[in-house]
Write a protein that holds these residues in place. Structure first.
Motif, mmCIF file in Angstrom:
data_model
loop_
_atom_site.group_PDB
_atom_site.id
_atom_site.type_symbol
_atom_site.label_atom_id
_atom_site.label_comp_id
_atom_site.label_asym_id
_atom_site.label_seq_id
_atom_site.Cartn_x
_atom_site.Cartn_y
_atom_site.Cartn_z
ATOM 1 N N ASP A 188 3.415 6.013 7.914
ATOM 2 C CA ASP A 188 3.209 4.905 6.988
ATOM 3 C C ASP A 188 4.122 3.711 7.218
ATOM 4 O O ASP A 188 3.831 2.624 6.709
ATOM 5 C CB ASP A 188 3.435 5.380 5.546
ATOM 6 N N PHE A 246 -1.378 -1.864 7.642
ATOM 7 C CA PHE A 246 -2.057 -1.938 6.356
ATOM 8 C C PHE A 246 -3.044 -3.104 6.403
ATOM 9 O O PHE A 246 -2.897 -4.030 7.209
ATOM 10 C CB PHE A 246 -1.064 -2.089 5.194
ATOM 11 N N ARG A 291 4.933 -3.120 5.217
ATOM 12 C CA ARG A 291 4.870 -1.756 4.658
ATOM 13 C C ARG A 291 6.023 -0.945 5.235
ATOM 14 O O ARG A 291 5.910 -0.311 6.273
ATOM 15 C CB ARG A 291 3.516 -1.137 5.009
ATOM 16 N N GLU A 320 0.870 -1.171 0.000
ATOM 17 C CA GLU A 320 0.000 0.000 0.000
ATOM 18 C C GLU A 320 0.906 1.219 0.000
ATOM 19 O O GLU A 320 1.947 1.216 0.651
ATOM 20 C CB GLU A 320 -0.906 -0.005 1.236
ATOM 21 N N GLN A 321 0.548 2.246 -0.727
ATOM 22 C CA GLN A 321 1.421 3.417 -0.862
ATOM 23 C C GLN A 321 1.896 3.911 0.494
ATOM 24 O O GLN A 321 1.123 3.998 1.441
ATOM 25 C CB GLN A 321 0.699 4.544 -1.593
#
Length: 427
Positions: A287, A258, A222, A49-50
Motif C-alpha cells: 500500500d 492510488f 499514499r 485511500e486506506q
C-alpha cells in the motif's frame, strides 16, 4: 508559523532531551492548524485511500525472505556504481530547453525549470538513519558537494522519513537563503534544525505557494510519516506538482499506487517530466510503495492516460532499503516503459539531462555492476537514445557485450524477496 511557546511540562522536557535527529513535534499554532486539516482525523493524518502502514503477513515468512542467502547476494552492486564526473561543470551552463533534471541519487533531484532551481528531497548524508554510526549507508558518493550546486530557489521535502529528510543536509541548506516547501507539520523539524519560520512554506494537500515564477502545489500521496520512537502520524506526506511559465514537473515522493494520480494529472498536468518512486517495494507492504509497473501506471495517469513527457525513475540505487535485487527497479522500469511505449530517462547519478531534448540517457548502466538475474538481462525495452523503448531485435551485439546482456529474454529478476519498510527502519 513557529508553533513554539513556553511549555515546560514534563512531556515538553522529555522532548527536549531526545536526539536532535528525531526532529520536533508540532505544537502551538502549527498543531492547531494540523487539527483543522480535512486530512486529519482520529488523531492522525489519513491517507487518500486506506493503506496498511506496517508489514502484513507472517513474520516468519518475511524473515525467510530477508535472510535468504541467494537473495542477499543480489541486494547490493557487485562493483562500483558510476557517478557522473562533470556534474558541477554541466550545471554551470543554463539548460537549452528551459528544463533540466539532475538525479542526485535515491529521491534527490535538482530541477532547473524556467530560470529557477528546485531541489527535491536532498540527502547528502552518509546514512539515512538517526545515528551516524548505524543504518543504511549510501552505495555511491554524492555526485557533487551541496555547496557546489550553486544557489537553490526552493528545497522541496516530500515527508519526514530519514531517506528524504536528512539532518546534516538541512543544516547546511539552513545556512543559505533558500526557501523550504514542506508538507504540513514538517516545519517543526526544520525549525528545530535552524531554518527560520520566515523561510518555510508549509502546505496541506492541494494548497499552493508561489516562489518567483513557480507555483508549487502539495498533492496527495499514499504513505506515512515518523522519525521518533513513537510514530504519532502528526506530520503530513505529499507528492508535488511544480508549474513554471513554460514547463511542469511532478515528484511523487514515496507513495503507493492510488487512483488519485488521475485527479492530480487533471488538475496540474500534463507534465513535461515526472519523477516517480519505483524502489523499496514489497508484497509485505503493497500500500505504501510502488513497483516499477505501478510507477509507470501512475505516470500514465498523471499524463491523462497515455504516454507523454518523460519519466525519471527515483528512490532506488543509492541505499539498500529492501531485499529485492538491487538492479530490479531499473530493469522493471525498462520493461514497463516498453509495454507502455513511454519515454524514460536512465541517467547515472549526477548526469543532467533535458526532457525536451531529442536524446535522453538510455543505457542500463547498472548491469555491469549488478548480479545478473536468472536467465540473463532482458533486452526487450532497451531504449534508442531518445528514450523510446525498442524490442529485442533492435539491441545489437555491441550493446549486449557492453552491458553484459544475456541472450535469453529473462525478466527483471526472479527473486521476489523484498525488505523491511521505513516503519521498521525508523526508531
Amino acid at each position: 508559523m513557529t508553533g513554539t511557546g513556553s511549555d515546560r511540562s514534563p512531556r515538553a522536557r522529555l522532548r527536549a532531551l531526545r536526539p536532535e535527529s528525531f526532529g520536533a513535534d508540532p505544537t502551538g499554532a502549527r498543531l492547531a492548524r494540523i487539527r483543522r486539516s480535512p486530512n486529519f482525523a482520529d488523531g492522525i493524518f489519513q491517507n487518500p485511500e486506506q493503506a496498511r502502514r506496517g508489514p502484513s503477513g507472517s513474520g516468519v515468512e518475511f524473515a525467510k525472505i530477508y535472510f535468504d542467502k541467494e537473495g542477499r547476494s543480489r541486494r547490493a552492486p557487485t562493483g562500483t556504481i558510476p557517478v557522473h564526473p562533470t556534474t558541477v561543470a554541466d550545471l554551470a551552463r543554463p539548460p537549452a530547453t528551459g528544463l533540466r533534471l539532475t538525479w542526485m541519487g535515491h529521491s534527490g533531484v535538482l530541477a532547473e525549470i524556467d530560470g529557477h532551481r528546485v531541489l527535491f528531497d536532498p540527502v547528502w548524508g552518509e546514512r539515512c538513519s538517526p545515528f551516524p554510526f548505524a543504518g543504511p549507508k549510501r552505495l555511491h558518493p554524492v555526485p557533487a558537494p551541496l555547496a557546489a550546486l550553486g544557489p537553490v530557489d526552493v528545497v522541496v521535502i516530500s515527508h519526514d522519513h530519514y531517506d528524504h529528510l536528512d539532518l546534516p543536509t538541512i543544516k547546511e541548506l539552513a545556512a543559505t537563503d533558500t526557501v523550504f516547501a514542506v508538507p504540513l507539520g514538517v516545519g517543526a523539524h526544520l525549525e528545530r534544525w535552524g531554518v527560520p519560520a520566515s523561510r518555510l512554506r508549509e502546505l496541506d494537500w492541494n494548497e499552493s505557494t508561489v516562489i518567483g515564477d513557480l507555483r508549487l502545489t502539495a498533492t496527495p500521496a499514499r504513505h506515512f510519516c515518523g522519525r521518533g520512537l513513537r510514530n504519532r502520524q502528526m506530520t503530513l506526506w505529499a507528492s508535488w506538482a511544480v508549474a513554471g511559465p513554460e514547463h511542469r514537473v511532478f515528484h511523487s515522493g514515496d507513495t503507493g499506487y492510488f487512483p488519485g494520480f488521475k485527479d492530480i494529472g487533471e488538475a496540474h498536468g500534463p507534465f513535461d517530466a515526472t519523477m516517480i518512486q519505483i524502489g523499496a517495494y514489497s508484497e509485505f507492504w503493497t500500500d505504501i510503495h510502488m513497483t516499477p509497473e505501478e510507477g509507470m501506471r501512475a505516470h500514465l495517469d498523471l499524463q491523462g492516460g497515455g504516454p507523454a513527457g518523460v519519466m525519471l525513475p527515483i528512490h532506488w540505487g543509492t541505499f539498500n532499503l529492501a531485499p529485492h535485487p538491487w538492479a530490479e527497479p531499473g530493469e522493471g522500469t525498462v520493461t514497463a516503459a516498453a509495454g507502455a511505449v513511454q519515454r524514460i530517462a536512465l541517467p547515472i547519478p549526477g548526469q543532467p539531462f533535458e526532457p525536451g531534448a531529442e536524446r535522453l540517457p538510455d543505457t542500463p548502466w547498472w548491469r555491469p555492476v549488478a548480479k545478473a538475474p536468472q536467465g540473463g538481462w532482458n533486452t526487450t525495452g532497451v531504449t534508442e537514445g531518445d528514450g523510446h523503448p525498442r524490442g529485442v531485435a533492435g539491441a545489437d551485439a555491441d550493446e549486449k557485450a557492453a552491458t553484459g546482456a544475456g541472450t535469453s529474454p529473462g525478466g527483471p529478476g526472479t527473486d521476489s524477496g523484498r525488505g523491511a519498510p521505513e516503519a521498521a527502519r525508523t526508531p
